[in-house]
Every structure is written in C-alpha cells, then in structure tokens.
Design a protein around this motif. Structure first.
Motif, PDB file in Angstrom:
ATOM      1  N   VAL A 297     131.653 203.056  62.107  1.00 52.44           N
ATOM      2  CA  VAL A 297     132.193 201.751  61.708  1.00 52.44           C
ATOM      3  C   VAL A 297     133.719 201.754  61.767  1.00 52.44           C
ATOM      4  O   VAL A 297     134.338 200.832  62.309  1.00 52.44           O
ATOM      5  CB  VAL A 297     131.704 201.374  60.292  1.00 52.44           C
ATOM      6  N   GLU A 298     134.326 202.795  61.256  1.00 55.44           N
ATOM      7  CA  GLU A 298     135.789 202.863  61.271  1.00 55.44           C
ATOM      8  C   GLU A 298     136.321 202.983  62.691  1.00 55.44           C
ATOM      9  O   GLU A 298     137.371 202.418  63.022  1.00 55.44           O
ATOM     10  CB  GLU A 298     136.269 204.048  60.417  1.00 55.44           C
ATOM     11  N   ALA A 299     135.608 203.712  63.542  1.00 59.07           N
ATOM     12  CA  ALA A 299     136.041 203.849  64.934  1.00 59.07           C
ATOM     13  C   ALA A 299     136.038 202.494  65.629  1.00 59.07           C
ATOM     14  O   ALA A 299     136.974 202.151  66.366  1.00 59.07           O
ATOM     15  CB  ALA A 299     135.129 204.825  65.671  1.00 59.07           C
ATOM     16  N   VAL A 300     134.984 201.715  65.414  1.00 58.60           N
ATOM     17  CA  VAL A 300     134.885 200.404  66.049  1.00 58.60           C
ATOM     18  C   VAL A 300     135.947 199.458  65.505  1.00 58.60           C
ATOM     19  O   VAL A 300     136.602 198.725  66.266  1.00 58.60           O
ATOM     20  CB  VAL A 300     133.476 199.808  65.844  1.00 58.60           C
ATOM     21  N   LYS A 301     136.140 199.448  64.204  1.00 64.81           N
ATOM     22  CA  LYS A 301     137.153 198.569  63.604  1.00 64.81           C
ATOM     23  C   LYS A 301     138.536 198.868  64.187  1.00 64.81           C
ATOM     24  O   LYS A 301     139.294 197.955  64.539  1.00 64.81           O
ATOM     25  CB  LYS A 301     137.181 198.743  62.092  1.00 64.81           C
TER      26      LYS A 301
ATOM     27  N   ALA B 227     139.288 200.360  67.050  1.00 65.05           N
ATOM     28  CA  ALA B 227     139.367 200.029  68.467  1.00 65.05           C
ATOM     29  C   ALA B 227     139.485 198.524  68.673  1.00 65.05           C
ATOM     30  O   ALA B 227     140.252 198.057  69.525  1.00 65.05           O
ATOM     31  CB  ALA B 227     138.141 200.572  69.198  1.00 65.05           C
ATOM     32  N   ALA B 228     138.726 197.739  67.914  1.00 65.45           N
ATOM     33  CA  ALA B 228     138.810 196.284  68.027  1.00 65.45           C
ATOM     34  C   ALA B 228     140.221 195.802  67.675  1.00 65.45           C
ATOM     35  O   ALA B 228     140.768 194.905  68.331  1.00 65.45           O
ATOM     36  CB  ALA B 228     137.771 195.622  67.134  1.00 65.45           C
TER      37      ALA B 228
ATOM     38  N   ALA C 262     136.498 200.043  76.242  1.00 64.64           N
ATOM     39  CA  ALA C 262     135.632 198.891  75.976  1.00 64.64           C
ATOM     40  C   ALA C 262     134.167 199.292  76.072  1.00 64.64           C
ATOM     41  O   ALA C 262     133.336 198.897  75.239  1.00 64.64           O
ATOM     42  CB  ALA C 262     135.945 197.762  76.947  1.00 64.64           C
ATOM     43  N   ASN C 263     133.818 200.096  77.074  1.00 69.47           N
ATOM     44  CA  ASN C 263     132.434 200.548  77.216  1.00 69.47           C
ATOM     45  C   ASN C 263     132.010 201.418  76.041  1.00 69.47           C
ATOM     46  O   ASN C 263     130.861 201.337  75.569  1.00 69.47           O
ATOM     47  CB  ASN C 263     132.259 201.319  78.521  1.00 69.47           C
ATOM     48  N   ILE C 264     132.920 202.255  75.565  1.00 74.14           N
ATOM     49  CA  ILE C 264     132.608 203.097  74.411  1.00 74.14           C
ATOM     50  C   ILE C 264     132.329 202.237  73.185  1.00 74.14           C
ATOM     51  O   ILE C 264     131.342 202.452  72.461  1.00 74.14           O
ATOM     52  CB  ILE C 264     133.765 204.077  74.128  1.00 74.14           C
ATOM     53  N   VAL C 265     133.185 201.259  72.934  1.00 75.36           N
ATOM     54  CA  VAL C 265     133.006 200.410  71.752  1.00 75.36           C
ATOM     55  C   VAL C 265     131.699 199.627  71.838  1.00 75.36           C
ATOM     56  O   VAL C 265     130.970 199.491  70.847  1.00 75.36           O
ATOM     57  CB  VAL C 265     134.201 199.452  71.582  1.00 75.36           C
ATOM     58  N   MET C 266     131.384 199.111  73.023  1.00 78.89           N
ATOM     59  CA  MET C 266     130.124 198.378  73.178  1.00 78.89           C
ATOM     60  C   MET C 266     128.931 199.294  72.900  1.00 78.89           C
ATOM     61  O   MET C 266     127.922 198.863  72.319  1.00 78.89           O
ATOM     62  CB  MET C 266     130.035 197.789  74.580  1.00 78.89           C
ATOM     63  N   LEU C 267     129.023 200.548  73.309  1.00 71.62           N
ATOM     64  CA  LEU C 267     127.964 201.511  73.016  1.00 71.62           C
ATOM     65  C   LEU C 267     127.854 201.742  71.513  1.00 71.62           C
ATOM     66  O   LEU C 267     126.754 201.709  70.948  1.00 71.62           O
ATOM     67  CB  LEU C 267     128.241 202.829  73.740  1.00 71.62           C
ATOM     68  N   LEU C 268     128.973 201.964  70.851  1.00 67.98           N
ATOM     69  CA  LEU C 268     128.955 202.225  69.415  1.00 67.98           C
ATOM     70  C   LEU C 268     128.394 201.040  68.637  1.00 67.98           C
ATOM     71  O   LEU C 268     127.710 201.225  67.614  1.00 67.98           O
ATOM     72  CB  LEU C 268     130.372 202.559  68.920  1.00 67.98           C
ATOM     73  N   MET C 269     128.644 199.831  69.117  1.00 65.46           N
ATOM     74  CA  MET C 269     128.134 198.652  68.421  1.00 65.46           C
ATOM     75  C   MET C 269     126.631 198.447  68.633  1.00 65.46           C
ATOM     76  O   MET C 269     126.031 197.586  67.990  1.00 65.46           O
ATOM     77  CB  MET C 269     128.911 197.403  68.849  1.00 65.46           C
ATOM     78  N   ARG C 270     126.009 199.232  69.499  1.00 66.87           N
ATOM     79  CA  ARG C 270     124.554 199.170  69.684  1.00 66.87           C
ATOM     80  C   ARG C 270     123.811 200.070  68.700  1.00 66.87           C
ATOM     81  O   ARG C 270     122.590 199.982  68.601  1.00 66.87           O
ATOM     82  CB  ARG C 270     124.190 199.564  71.115  1.00 66.87           C
TER      83      ARG C 270
END
Length: 367
Positions: free
Chosen positions: A252-256, A258-259, A235-243
C-alpha cells in the motif's frame, strides 16, 4: 440442440480471450518485421488456436523457454524459421515478453481444447521460469545480466504468477503443490520489487529499468539506457501491485508513493507529434519521420521515459550515452526511433482513486 447452444456460447466466450492472448505477441511480431522479413507471409488468424499453439510448441527450446522476436502466428515452415536464426538468437529468454506470453496462450488453449500437449508445454515453460529466478527473487533480461523491469520481464512473469495463484480459469488445472511453488516464487519476486523502489531522502519514488543483482542499485543496459527512474516500467509495476487482492501495508505504501510521484512529475500542456518526412530529414536522409514536442493546452499529461535519480529532472540519451534535455537536441535516428515520452502514468492516476478507496475500506473492516 442443448449441446449445440453450449458449444456456441463457449466459442463466444473464448474468441475474445484468444484475440487478447494474441495481442501479447505484438512486440515480437513488430521486431520480427523489423528484422527484414517483410509483411507478406501467411499467418494464422486469432481463431486458429491449435495452429498457433502448435507453433508455440515447435519453437519451444529444450530448456522449456522460448526465443524472443518470433511471430507465433506465422504459417512458415517451422524448421526453416529456427534454422535461419543465429545460435545466440535461439536461446530462451523472458525479454520482449517472451516465454510468459507463450505459457499464457498454451494454458488458454488447453482450457479450450483439452489437448494435453498444450498443458505439458505450458508446464515446461513454467519450470523454465522457476529455474531462471535468481536467489534475490529477480529475473534477468537480454541486454544486461541484471534484475530487469524493462521489456516486461519482471512484471510479465509476476503477472502470470498472480493469475495462477488466484486460480484464474485458464490456470484452474494447476495442482496445489505446483501452485505453492509459484506462490513462493511470487513472494520472493514481490519482496524484491518493494526493495527496488527508489528512495530519495527517505521518500519512496518509483523504479529504474535494471538493477544490480547484489547491490540493488540501478544500472545501465544499452548505451542509451542509462540508470534513471523509468516512467513506463514503473507504471506497469504499480498496475501490478494494485491487482493484489489483499495488499500488505508495504505494498500500500509503495503504491501511494508511486502515485504521488506520477502526479508530481506529469508534463502538462505538451504533446508529442510524429511528422512524415518523405524526403528524409536534412541531418539523415534515411529517417523518414520526425518527432516533436508541441504546445497543446488540452493534451493529456505525458511523462518522460527517464528521470534523474537525484532530482527527478527528465533526460534523453544519444546512442553514444550522452544525456540531452529535449527531443530537438537528439540525433534524428534516436529522436524518431525510441519512445522518449508517453502517457504511461495516466493509467496509474486513473485507477489509483478507486484502488485507494478499496484498500481504505479493507483497513476499516479490520479495526
């Protein structure tokens, strides 16, 4: 009168910033208290910026880093605090949010006071972080010589680097040449983060706590921290990537992915409760609280700490390294002494829709 108004406005802006910075030390304070120091000792208040910042400088090691689990807001004799530490406890680390939180605080202190000693100590801390980055782009923690997402090691550093790259106010003084060194370190770290995202049957999922430096395969740390997908760290990694302001297609693909994983693996209709047991639990009278999973149709989703790499089944683990499938199967001490379940994924799922709309809008502009 005009000068007075400016000062008042400046203090009003700075006070919340320092209160937030002080919160970054909470993990160390909690561990400090658990090391039998007790709670009855004098401490600085969040507004006593120079006292806290001078503490931070006093506890800085020769290599530029800081030990973990020290209370940076204590008003104890600094030499006595250091002398009481065993030599191996004095070594610098990024574990338990150490070093990057001190650097952030010193930078805010320098911005507010103009005291150059705060800037110089912050630069030494940044140099320590740069020097300890592995060629693969990662940083190690305390418990294992491995790429470490646990205890905010990787994300803590990369979050600091991102704020410096974006020249946030407390880092506006960093000169361009040094900022470029930070950017190069960030690029290596981000590339490693993307390479560590676990892929199963061609589908990206989330991340483990630790990875081998060479193979990039998940590895264990402590006996009860076995290789597995880790919801909290992910979750912390995804929040970082979304910043990231202009994310690459890979980000973008990594976040999609993970979500999607967080949505598919949420536990609904359950809640974790902590129950006081003053007389102690029957299996261990020294344990004065218990944790249980109870039914609650209105509960917000929760996630387990660990999931199997092969099929997303969640698991818990005893100190002996034995996997179990429920809190009830755990020994009393581990059942109540570790965060086996949490609401980590909710912040991801809450932010994801607005983030996705933003990146889709950016993509449309490029067409």
């Amino acid at each position: 009168m005009r000068k007075l108004l400016v000062v008042i406005a400046f203090v009003a802006v700075s006070a919340p910033a320092f209160a937030q910075q002080a919160e970054g030390f909470d993990q160390s304070v909690n561990r400090w208290l658990h090391s039998n120091r007790g709670e009855n000792y004098p401490r600085f208040t969040p507004d006593q910026v120079c006292g806290i910042a001078d503490n931070i400088i006093a506890y800085q090691n020769e290599d530029g880093g800081w030990p973990k689990n020290l209370d940076m807001m204590s008003r104890l004799d600094r030499d006595s605090v250091v002398a009481a530490l065993k030599p191996w406890r004095r070594r610098s680390t990024l574990d338990n949010s150490a070093t990057h939180t001190q650097v952030e605080y010193l930078c805010e202190a320098y911005r507010t006071t103009g005291e150059e000693r705060f800037r110089d100590a912050a630069l030494r801390g940044m140099e320590y972080i740069l020097s300890t980055q592995y060629p693969n782009g990662g940083w190690r923690g305390w418990d294992a010589d491995a790429i470490t997402f646990n205890d905010d090691v990787m994300c803590g550093v990369l979050s600091l680097w991102l704020e410096i790259i974006y020249a946030k106010p407390r880092f506006a003084w960093v000169d361009p040449a040094f900022r470029e060194r930070i950017r190069a370190s960030w690029d290596r770290g981000l590339d490693l983060v993307l390479r560590c995202q676990w892929v199963r049957d061609g589908v990206r999922t989330v991340w483990a706590q630790q990875y081998d430096h060479e193979t990039l395969q998940p590895v264990k740390a402590r006996s009860y921290e076995l290789p597995g997908l880790a919801a909290g760290e992910s979750a912390n990694i995804v929040m970082l990537l979304m910043r990231i302001r202009k994310p690459s297609p890979e980000v973008v693909e990594a976040v999609k992915a993970a979500a999607a994983w967080f949505d598919a693996n949420k536990i609904t209709g359950k809640r974790i409760v902590t129950v006081a047991v003053p007389e102690g639990l029957p299996e261990d009278r020294s344990v004065k609280k218990d944790r249980r999973m109870v039914d609650d149709p209105d509960a917000a989703p929760i996630w387990a700490r660990y999931y199997e790499l092969g099929d997303d089944r969640f698991f818990l683990c005893t100190r002996e390294g034995v996997k179990v499938c429920s809190l009830a199967e755990m020994p009393a001490e581990r059942r109540s002494g570790y965060a086996w379940f949490g609401d980590w994924g909710n912040k991801v799922l809450k932010k994801y829709p607005s983030w996705l709309a933003k990146v889709e809008k950016q993509a449309a502009r490029k067409k």
